[in-house]
Design an enzyme around this catalytic site. Sequence first.
Site, mmCIF file in Angstrom:
data_model
loop_
_atom_site.group_PDB
_atom_site.id
_atom_site.type_symbol
_atom_site.label_atom_id
_atom_site.label_comp_id
_atom_site.label_asym_id
_atom_site.label_seq_id
_atom_site.Cartn_x
_atom_site.Cartn_y
_atom_site.Cartn_z
ATOM 1 N N TYR A 201 0.839 -1.195 0.000
ATOM 2 C CA TYR A 201 0.000 0.000 0.000
ATOM 3 C C TYR A 201 0.875 1.246 0.000
ATOM 4 C CZ TYR A 201 -4.183 2.539 -0.055
ATOM 5 O OH TYR A 201 -5.142 3.398 -0.474
ATOM 6 N N ARG A 254 -8.007 10.043 -9.083
ATOM 7 C CA ARG A 254 -7.188 10.711 -8.048
ATOM 8 C C ARG A 254 -6.508 9.629 -7.230
ATOM 9 N NH1 ARG A 254 -8.285 11.464 -2.384
ATOM 10 N NH2 ARG A 254 -7.141 9.567 -2.748
ATOM 11 N N LYS A 272 -5.624 -2.740 -1.816
ATOM 12 C CA LYS A 272 -6.596 -2.612 -0.719
ATOM 13 C C LYS A 272 -7.238 -3.959 -0.410
ATOM 14 C CE LYS A 272 -7.110 1.807 0.544
ATOM 15 N NZ LYS A 272 -7.869 2.863 1.169
ATOM 16 N N GLU A 344 -12.919 3.930 -4.346
ATOM 17 C CA GLU A 344 -11.542 4.227 -3.965
ATOM 18 C C GLU A 344 -10.904 5.191 -4.953
ATOM 19 O OE1 GLU A 344 -10.495 2.401 -1.167
ATOM 20 O OE2 GLU A 344 -8.841 3.805 -1.197
ATOM 21 N N ASP A 345 -10.368 6.270 -4.444
ATOM 22 C CA ASP A 345 -9.583 7.216 -5.242
ATOM 23 C C ASP A 345 -10.321 7.755 -6.469
ATOM 24 O OD1 ASP A 345 -7.715 7.036 -3.335
ATOM 25 O OD2 ASP A 345 -6.155 6.073 -4.529
ATOM 26 N N ASP A 367 -13.790 4.940 1.092
ATOM 27 C CA ASP A 367 -12.719 4.937 2.090
ATOM 28 C C ASP A 367 -12.070 6.307 2.237
ATOM 29 O OD1 ASP A 367 -11.179 3.539 4.013
ATOM 30 O OD2 ASP A 367 -9.492 3.638 2.643
ATOM 31 N N ASP A 368 -11.970 7.048 1.132
ATOM 32 C CA ASP A 368 -11.317 8.359 1.201
ATOM 33 C C ASP A 368 -12.128 9.325 2.056
ATOM 34 O OD1 ASP A 368 -9.324 7.527 -0.746
ATOM 35 O OD2 ASP A 368 -11.015 7.525 -2.129
ATOM 36 N N ASN A 509 -0.578 12.897 2.084
ATOM 37 C CA ASN A 509 0.327 11.865 1.567
ATOM 38 C C ASN A 509 0.757 12.230 0.153
ATOM 39 O OD1 ASN A 509 -0.023 10.068 3.793
ATOM 40 N ND2 ASN A 509 -2.023 9.522 2.983
HETATM 41 P P1 NAD Z 1 -9.195 16.498 -2.310
HETATM 42 O O1 NAD Z 1 -8.628 16.845 -3.628
HETATM 43 O O2 NAD Z 1 -10.591 16.008 -2.252
HETATM 44 O O3 NAD Z 1 -9.107 17.793 -1.348
HETATM 45 C C1 NAD Z 1 -8.013 18.658 -1.260
HETATM 46 C C2 NAD Z 1 -8.497 19.969 -0.649
HETATM 47 O O4 NAD Z 1 -7.376 20.766 -0.360
HETATM 48 C C3 NAD Z 1 -9.404 20.780 -1.548
HETATM 49 O O5 NAD Z 1 -10.437 21.321 -0.788
HETATM 50 C C4 NAD Z 1 -8.518 21.928 -2.029
HETATM 51 O O6 NAD Z 1 -9.255 23.100 -2.258
HETATM 52 C C5 NAD Z 1 -7.607 22.094 -0.835
HETATM 53 N N1 NAD Z 1 -6.343 22.720 -1.166
HETATM 54 C C6 NAD Z 1 -5.553 22.490 -2.239
HETATM 55 N N2 NAD Z 1 -4.467 23.281 -2.168
HETATM 56 C C7 NAD Z 1 -4.570 24.015 -1.045
HETATM 57 C C8 NAD Z 1 -3.770 24.994 -0.427
HETATM 58 N N3 NAD Z 1 -2.629 25.386 -0.965
HETATM 59 N N4 NAD Z 1 -4.195 25.512 0.729
HETATM 60 C C9 NAD Z 1 -5.335 25.118 1.274
HETATM 61 N N5 NAD Z 1 -6.139 24.191 0.758
HETATM 62 C C10 NAD Z 1 -5.759 23.650 -0.401
HETATM 63 O O7 NAD Z 1 -8.210 15.460 -1.662
HETATM 64 P P2 NAD Z 1 -8.479 14.515 -0.394
HETATM 65 O O8 NAD Z 1 -8.998 13.216 -0.831
HETATM 66 O O9 NAD Z 1 -9.270 15.268 0.611
HETATM 67 O O10 NAD Z 1 -6.997 14.269 0.110
HETATM 68 C C11 NAD Z 1 -6.222 15.333 0.607
HETATM 69 C C12 NAD Z 1 -4.946 14.792 1.208
HETATM 70 O O11 NAD Z 1 -5.249 13.994 2.337
HETATM 71 C C13 NAD Z 1 -4.130 13.912 0.259
HETATM 72 O O12 NAD Z 1 -2.768 14.238 0.362
HETATM 73 C C14 NAD Z 1 -4.360 12.530 0.780
HETATM 74 O O13 NAD Z 1 -3.253 11.693 0.557
HETATM 75 C C15 NAD Z 1 -4.547 12.782 2.254
HETATM 76 N N6 NAD Z 1 -5.340 11.716 2.910
HETATM 77 C C16 NAD Z 1 -4.831 11.146 4.028
HETATM 78 C C17 NAD Z 1 -5.529 10.141 4.657
HETATM 79 C C18 NAD Z 1 -4.996 9.516 5.903
HETATM 80 O O14 NAD Z 1 -4.061 10.002 6.455
HETATM 81 N N7 NAD Z 1 -5.568 8.452 6.406
HETATM 82 C C19 NAD Z 1 -6.727 9.679 4.110
HETATM 83 C C20 NAD Z 1 -7.232 10.294 2.973
HETATM 84 C C21 NAD Z 1 -6.525 11.323 2.374
#
Ligand code: NAD
Length: 653
Positions: A201, A254, A272, A344-345, A367-368, A509
């Site tokens: 993963y 994504r 997964k 997923e993604d 999951d996201d 991430n």
């Molecule tokens: P997403 O694209 O749905 O959301 C990203 C958000 O960040 C959007 O609202 C965007 O407007 C905002 N954004 C982008 N650039 C920005 C900036 N410079 N300043 C402020 N806000 C900004 O993505 P997501 O699915 O929500 O994932 C976001 C991050 O979280 C990814 O890096 C993902 O790897 C991580 N994530 C971590 C976990 C975990 O730790 N378990 C789980 C899911 C996602």
Amino acid sequence: MLGLDRALQSCVCSSIASASSSSSAASFSSCLFSPCCLPAREQRQRRGSLLCRSSGVRSSETMESTLKEIREGASVLDMDARATVGGGVGDVYGEDRATEDQLVTPWTVSVASGYSLLRDPKYNKGLAFSAKERDAHYLRGLLPPACLTQELQEKKLMQNLRQYQVPLQRYMALMELQERNERLFYKLMIDNVEELLPIVYTPTVGEACQKYGTIFRRPQGLYISLNEKGKILEVLKNWPEKGIQVIVVTDGERILGLGDLGCQGMGIPVGKLSLYTALGGIRPSACLPITIDVGTNNEKLLNDEFYIGLRQRRATGQEYSELLHEFMSAVKQNYGEKVLIQFEDFANHNAFELLAKYGTTHLVFNDDIQGTASVVLAGLIAALKLVGGSLAEHTFLFLGAGEAGTGIAELIALEMSRQTKAPLEECRKRIWLVDSKGLIVNSRKESLQHFKKPWAHEHEPVKTLLEAVKAIKPTVLIGSSGVGQTFTQEVVEAMSSFNEKPLILALSNPTSQSECNAEQAYKWSQGRAIFASGSPFDPVEVNGEMRITGQANNAYIFPGFGLGLVISGAIRVHDDMLLAASEALAKQVRQEDLDSGTIYPSFSNIRKISAHIAANVAAKAYELGLATRLPRPADLVAYAESCMYSPVYRNFR
Ligand code: NAD
């Protein structure tokens, strides 16, 4: 073959019987005859003996009549006997009568044995076949004399894996093992989970997806592209396993923080689902990875000669939703109401919509959005023991208002609302989000995406995160923007100026995108921060003590969550089940974990953790009337454990 009865097709397995392999095909063939297709008496007769059926090439007409006979009650055994009596194997139906231009149906029916058994990942044990098994299953001479235990095989493989310096090589070696010897693969995964999780993963699977076309060997999972429009049900029926319980599906738009990887996103569902089995105990044969290929907007892939997907830009709008709708309907039609479909993604513009659209008609989980929310809430509940107060007494500020950010925010608000009995809207007011345009406030409401609107509170506009921290004075800061190094020294210092123990979660991430690293969080807060992250960080020495940082890894939740749905026969996912999963995970965090600085339990106990999560989720499903597996087992933890797949080799008679 399109008109053939599928049940019979699964029985009369097809495999390639090329002219060059005719002689071996006539003796030992490669498919396992499914005993469920035989009458009970005959099944009994067959038990204990290995019967290798004749095989070869039959014309489609002959195949139709063969199938008709089977439908009418004759067993394959009878017919093969007849074929043999009528002139010997290969005389009537054999390949020597086939010519280059003749239309033929390749088929073979047999109990796996000999060479074929060694090539069947589900049954292959390699050097672990005992002398007795080697005799009984025609394996003599096909293996060198040594007999190894599964433990010794595991030791050898781990030694080999560790010699690879490049993580992608480890990934490929593991995938190769999965295709060669399934049980050994899962034994390795279960016994070495902390070491192997980052390979199957995140982060290594991300690199694997980027290079999927280049490293592609054998297809894993099911590919459904725009070309299959109108035929998705048929495509599902091509999958060899029938008892599917969990599907993980992506459209590759994504992939982790890596963007649009199109068809090459397949690495994610495959990875997964191997965690579903290793960590949650779902049988491998009940897992189905699917990639829906609607094209990609990734120019690099479109121009890559090794790209494995459709070479066109992404379909959107009606074309996209029609394909997804056909897929969702076909899944329900083929596997029924109790199959779990995990999205997923998907990019957030589709993810929220799909979840809302199918949440009322299918057993769906994202999951996201939901898994992330549940794992983060669990960490927060556990962290309250360190920072004090109830959830509702804290103030939350997010950087990033996408799937992860708004998903977590909503579940925190829901938990607050359940605990305090206050309306959800009131609870939301304790949670603030910053997106790329600044703090989400009422004056921006009109221009916000729908999933951000509930978070538009009354406040003057604020442009930067630092200003927002100073204005809102949160006790908890959560990063979910995907943008690295955004929790700057000033931000962490500001958090530390009004919190004795600032709770800081840098979830983005991969590691390069983390809002700050563990060392920075401790250094800039003078060692007072409680820190957790999305990507793993090594322990850090703080004031002479080693601090272990917790990883808010979704793998804590989704395998146990899925197992809970499966064992209760749940037909819908309810938000209260996510809360139940969070509570169960938080309870698994021990005082020693908290003392060492982490708000998550050790992964080494993950199967036990998954059983507890499954039990809590199943209990909620029964309570809500959404469970169909009745009566409810009295001890759900014990029941969950008893349902888990074990990778230990089975003995063959
Ligand atoms: P997403 O694209 O749905 O959301 C990203 C958000 O960040 C959007 O609202 C965007 O407007 C905002 N954004 C982008 N650039 C920005 C900036 N410079 N300043 C402020 N806000 C900004 O993505 P997501 O699915 O929500 O994932 C976001 C991050 O979280 C990814 O890096 C993902 O790897 C991580 N994530 C971590 C976990 C975990 O730790 N378990 C789980 C899911 C996602």
